[in-house]
Scaffold this active site. Structure first.
Site, mmCIF file in Angstrom:
data_model
loop_
_atom_site.group_PDB
_atom_site.id
_atom_site.type_symbol
_atom_site.label_atom_id
_atom_site.label_comp_id
_atom_site.label_asym_id
_atom_site.label_seq_id
_atom_site.Cartn_x
_atom_site.Cartn_y
_atom_site.Cartn_z
ATOM 1 C CD GLU A 1 -5.252 75.281 68.626
ATOM 2 O OE1 GLU A 1 -4.101 75.246 69.097
ATOM 3 O OE2 GLU A 1 -5.774 74.307 68.025
ATOM 4 C CD GLU B 1 1.262 77.345 65.113
ATOM 5 O OE1 GLU B 1 2.166 76.504 65.330
ATOM 6 O OE2 GLU B 1 0.355 77.598 65.937
ATOM 7 C CB SER C 1 3.524 75.350 73.347
ATOM 8 O OG SER C 1 3.485 76.577 74.052
#
Length: 293
Positions: free
Chosen positions: A143, A210, A73
């Site tokens: 991920e 998420e 991020s």
């Protein structure tokens, strides 16, 4: 005359040892995956924040935040990219090292950026090894569920703790066409459950959920023996994570619905900058006490 027989007394259960708590505990050594696992067994909820530099990380470490994520991020909120996709392993390594240097107790987790593990387990091991050796992180995050299970398995076998990340995976923004909630509908929910079990079976010590419906996240949390870390996934997750610039009110414009802002740093910093500028223009700064003779 009869006497009542006293009811059998249930032995009192010992109170949880609060000194071992991830947040609020008295320990000073680095948090490890064993501490994370023990918190799950105790039913303890714990906070996680992102950090991208030594100074901010030191503030969160002193506040007792037990886990800090050097998230990709950083691409959005520190490096000026439109998404996380352009973040490089060089950038991740440099900023992860800064966060490690700024902390004493928090476990520091470094993200594996897009393109650093998708080729397969060997590439993932090479990238993760760099973050561990050069930056000093205590774990890495990547991920993907079933599609990343082989990478997770090899990293864990090599001695590198892995936090998995399923649901909305920002590195797949181009495939998703944005940032939609994941796991809605029976088929999507079943896939998310398969992903959760796959990363647990591969050896991940925790999994980020998420943008997942709260009810589905609660089910995942119930069936897994590893902790779930929610971000837009409801209150039943074992832990919660937020991007620090979002939670502290540093992000400009619209923030995601799941974000609660605990400060207004953008407004505070902007006000301070204007006050400084006005003092300089008006000759009030530097004053005599700020000068040398």
């Amino acid at each position: 005359m009869t006497h009542a027989v006293p009811a059998a007394q249930t032995p009192a259960q010992p109170a949880p040892d609060s000194s071992k708590a991830l947040y609020g505990g008295k320990g000073t050594r680095r948090i490890t995956v064993r501490d994370i696992a023990a918190a799950k067994e105790r039913g303890e909820k714990w906070p996680m924040l992102t950090a991208y530099d030594a100074m901010t990380a030191s503030v969160f470490d002193e506040a007792g935040i037990p886990v800090l994520l050097v998230g990709d991020s950083m691409g959005n909120c520190h490096l000026g990219y439109e998404s996380t996709v352009p973040v490089t392993l060089d950038e991740m390594t440099m900023l992860s090292a800064a966060v490690v240097r700024g902390t004493k107790r928090a476990m520091v987790i470094g993200d594996l950026p897009f393109g650093s593990y998708q080729e397969g387990p060997t590439q993932a091991l090479r990238s993760a090894t760099r973050l561990v050796k050069e930056a000093g992180v205590g774990a890495v995050k990547l991920e993907g569920g079933e599609r990343s299970a082989q990478q997770i398995d090899l990293l864990v076998q090599a001695g590198i703790p892995v936090m998995a990340h399923i649901g909305l995976t920002p590195q797949s923004v181009n495939a998703f066409g944005g940032y939609p909630v994941q796991g809605r509908g029976e088929e999507a929910a079943q896939q998310l459950l398969r992903d959760a079990k796959a990363v647990q079976n591969a050896g991940a010590f925790a999994v980020v959920l998420e943008l997942v419906p709260a009810e589905l996240a609660a089910e995942v949390t119930r069936i897994l023996h590893i902790p779930t870390v929610g971000i837009g996934a409801g209150v039943e997750c074992d832990a919660q994570v937020l991007v620090w610039t979002d939670f502290a009110g540093m992000t400009g414009g619209r923030v995601p619905r799941f974000v609660k802002q605990y400060a207004a740093l953008r407004e505070t910093l902007g006000g301070a900058a204007k006050a400084f500028a006005e003092d300089v223009v008006g000759g009030a700064y530097p004053a005599p006490e700020h000068s040398f003779h």
